[in-house]
Design an enzyme around this catalytic site. Structure first.
Site, short mmCIF file in Angstrom:
data_model
loop_
_atom_site.label_atom_id
_atom_site.label_comp_id
_atom_site.label_asym_id
_atom_site.label_seq_id
_atom_site.Cartn_x
_atom_site.Cartn_y
_atom_site.Cartn_z
N CYS A 136 0.84 -1.20 0.00
CA CYS A 136 0.00 0.00 0.00
C CYS A 136 0.87 1.25 0.00
O CYS A 136 1.41 1.65 1.05
CB CYS A 136 -0.92 -0.03 1.22
SG CYS A 136 -1.97 1.42 1.36
N CYS A 139 -0.46 4.13 2.09
CA CYS A 139 -0.26 3.91 3.53
C CYS A 139 1.20 4.15 3.93
O CYS A 139 1.48 4.79 4.92
CB CYS A 139 -0.60 2.47 3.91
SG CYS A 139 -2.13 1.86 3.22
N ASP A 140 2.13 3.61 3.15
CA ASP A 140 3.51 3.52 3.61
C ASP A 140 4.52 4.35 2.83
O ASP A 140 5.69 4.43 3.21
CB ASP A 140 3.97 2.04 3.56
CG ASP A 140 3.12 1.16 4.45
OD1 ASP A 140 2.64 1.67 5.48
OD2 ASP A 140 2.92 -0.02 4.12
P1 FAD Z 1 -10.61 -5.34 7.08
O1 FAD Z 1 -9.78 -4.40 7.87
O2 FAD Z 1 -9.99 -6.14 6.02
O3 FAD Z 1 -11.42 -6.26 8.09
C1 FAD Z 1 -12.18 -7.33 7.62
C2 FAD Z 1 -12.45 -8.30 8.74
O4 FAD Z 1 -13.34 -9.31 8.28
C3 FAD Z 1 -11.20 -9.04 9.24
O5 FAD Z 1 -11.06 -8.86 10.64
C4 FAD Z 1 -11.44 -10.51 8.87
O6 FAD Z 1 -10.95 -11.41 9.86
C5 FAD Z 1 -12.97 -10.56 8.81
N1 FAD Z 1 -13.46 -11.62 7.93
C6 FAD Z 1 -13.14 -11.85 6.62
N2 FAD Z 1 -13.82 -12.90 6.16
C7 FAD Z 1 -14.59 -13.35 7.17
C8 FAD Z 1 -15.51 -14.44 7.32
N3 FAD Z 1 -15.81 -15.25 6.30
N4 FAD Z 1 -16.10 -14.63 8.52
C9 FAD Z 1 -15.82 -13.82 9.58
N5 FAD Z 1 -14.96 -12.78 9.50
C10 FAD Z 1 -14.36 -12.55 8.31
N6 FAD Z 1 -5.15 2.11 5.40
C11 FAD Z 1 -4.98 3.40 5.79
O7 FAD Z 1 -5.93 4.18 5.72
N7 FAD Z 1 -3.79 3.84 6.30
C12 FAD Z 1 -2.70 3.02 6.44
O8 FAD Z 1 -1.63 3.45 6.88
C13 FAD Z 1 -2.85 1.65 6.06
N8 FAD Z 1 -1.82 0.79 6.16
C14 FAD Z 1 -1.99 -0.52 5.82
C15 FAD Z 1 -0.93 -1.39 5.98
C16 FAD Z 1 -1.08 -2.74 5.68
C17 FAD Z 1 0.09 -3.68 5.89
C18 FAD Z 1 -2.33 -3.22 5.18
C19 FAD Z 1 -2.52 -4.68 4.86
C20 FAD Z 1 -3.39 -2.34 4.98
C21 FAD Z 1 -3.23 -0.99 5.30
N9 FAD Z 1 -4.26 -0.06 5.11
C22 FAD Z 1 -4.12 1.23 5.52
C23 FAD Z 1 -5.55 -0.47 4.49
C24 FAD Z 1 -6.64 -0.62 5.56
O9 FAD Z 1 -6.15 -1.42 6.63
C25 FAD Z 1 -7.89 -1.24 4.96
O10 FAD Z 1 -8.34 -0.41 3.90
C26 FAD Z 1 -9.00 -1.36 5.98
O11 FAD Z 1 -8.59 -2.13 7.10
C27 FAD Z 1 -10.24 -1.98 5.38
O12 FAD Z 1 -11.19 -2.10 6.38
P2 FAD Z 1 -12.42 -3.11 6.26
O13 FAD Z 1 -13.27 -2.82 7.46
O14 FAD Z 1 -13.05 -2.99 4.93
O15 FAD Z 1 -11.83 -4.58 6.32
#
Ligand code: FAD
Length: 310
Positions: A136, A139-140
């Site tokens: 990302c 992000c980084d």
């Molecule tokens: P997620 O955070 O992906 O959460 C989804 C959840 O659903 C997870 O906990 C998972 O366990 C659960 N899940 C999935 N499938 C199932 C299932 N079948 N049953 C039950 N549970 C399930 N964004 C920023 O804004 N700033 C940053 O600095 C940044 N740095 C990042 C660094 C890294 C290394 C990564 C990987 C991502 C980064 N991001 C950053 C991106 C950001 O983390 C994501 O955009 C954000 O977390 C998405 O949120 P979400 O709620 O859509 O899903």
């Protein structure tokens, strides 16, 4: 374990930033809410070190932001349970959520299961994750100001992020396994015109090397000559694809051809009573801020939806 017979107003699948915000909004509207997650609440934030682009914090560690969001999300009564969700079924106006731990029922479901970045699966990739290896740039990228970075990939994301990184890094080398890019022509033109961006073609990325603390370079094999070279780099940004975590929702009719979930601006999918937010949605910018914004909208939309039920 929660009592199986209890029927909730809303079940939120996934307790990342999107899901937790939806739970906060829905429970603060006095709806009964259950969040289900197959991992630790916080989602991808648990794999993130310093977050510098979430408003209100100059810099915050990912797991700490996850904990603060969880504390906020549960303050108005939203419940949380561990469960791997395997499917959603429709029964009249009821939405039935099947999990490995049992079955839960609600009037509305919000899918917030996120997405996963494809990995190269090469030595050094896992070892240096968060220590120079990133998926990302938004992000980084700022951690690599005035340093040399490598981008692996040749599609739209790789080129877009390479252009973004060129504003920060001293040099960006895009390493691609073919002799031409897949990215849109306009992006290609911009990248080719950028003095800070160089390309290495027909290159198979073989290893990410470092000094045990952080990344120092990327090893690739020239597929034409068979020679191996090392590019010096402080950061490696890998863009070889991103996969929505929607394997459990194939049967309910909410996915597009790529497996993403399209919604309207209220976060409603094409199936009434099922909403989707965050990285799992068909959209462009996948960030904490966008997931949180969509979570707030969905928390309000489920309230409106439930009010409209007979
Ligand atoms: P997620 O955070 O992906 O959460 C989804 C959840 O659903 C997870 O906990 C998972 O366990 C659960 N899940 C999935 N499938 C199932 C299932 N079948 N049953 C039950 N549970 C399930 N964004 C920023 O804004 N700033 C940053 O600095 C940044 N740095 C990042 C660094 C890294 C290394 C990564 C990987 C991502 C980064 N991001 C950053 C991106 C950001 O983390 C994501 O955009 C954000 O977390 C998405 O949120 P979400 O709620 O859509 O899903």
């Amino acid at each position: 374990m929660l009592p199986m017979a209890k029927e909730y107003d809303v079940i939120v699948i996934g307790a990342g930033p999107g899901g937790m915000t939806a739970a906060l909004y829905a429970s603060r509207s006095n709806l009964s809410v259950l969040m289900l997650d197959r991992g630790i609440y916080g989602g991808q934030m648990n794999n993130t070190a310093a977050i510098e682009n979430y408003p209100g914090f100059k810099s915050i560690m990912g797991p700490e932001l996850g904990q603060q969001m969880y504390d906020g999300a549960t303050q108005f009564g939203a419940e949380y349970a561990y469960a791997n969700v395997t499917g959603i079924r429709l029964d009249g106006t009821k939405r039935i959520v099947d999990t490995d731990e049992g079955t839960y029922t609600a009037k509305a479901v919000i899918v917030a299961t996120g997405a996963d970045h494809r990995k190269l699966g090469i030595p050094g990739e896992e070892e240096y994750g968060g220590r120079g290896v990133s998926y990302c740039a938004v992000c980084d990228g700022a951690f690599f100001k005035n340093r040399e970075v490598v981008v692996v990939g040749g599609g739209d994301s790789a080129i877009e992020e390479g252009i973004y990184l060129a504003n920060l890094a001293s040099k960006v080398t895009i390493v691609h396994r073919r002799d031409q890019l897949r990215a849109q022509k306009i992006l290609q033109d911009r990248a080719f015109a950028n003095d800070k961006i160089e390309f290495v073609w027909n290159a198979q990325t073989e290893e990410i090397v470092g000094d045990d603390m952080k990344v120092t370079g990327v090893v690739y094999k020239d597929k034409i000559s068979g020679e191996t070279h090392t590019l010096p780099a402080s950061g490696v940004f890998i863009y070889v694809g991103i996969t929505p975590l929607t394997e459990s929702f194939h049967d309910v009719g909410i996915l597009d051809d790529g497996g993403w979930i399209p919604t309207d601006e209220t976060m409603a999918t094409k199936v009434p009573g099922i909403f989707a937010i965050g990285d799992v949605r068909a959209k462009k910018l996948r960030q904490i801020t966008t997931a949180v914004g969509e979570g707030g909208q969905a928390g309000q939309s489920v309230f409106d939806y439930i009010q409209s039920l007979p």
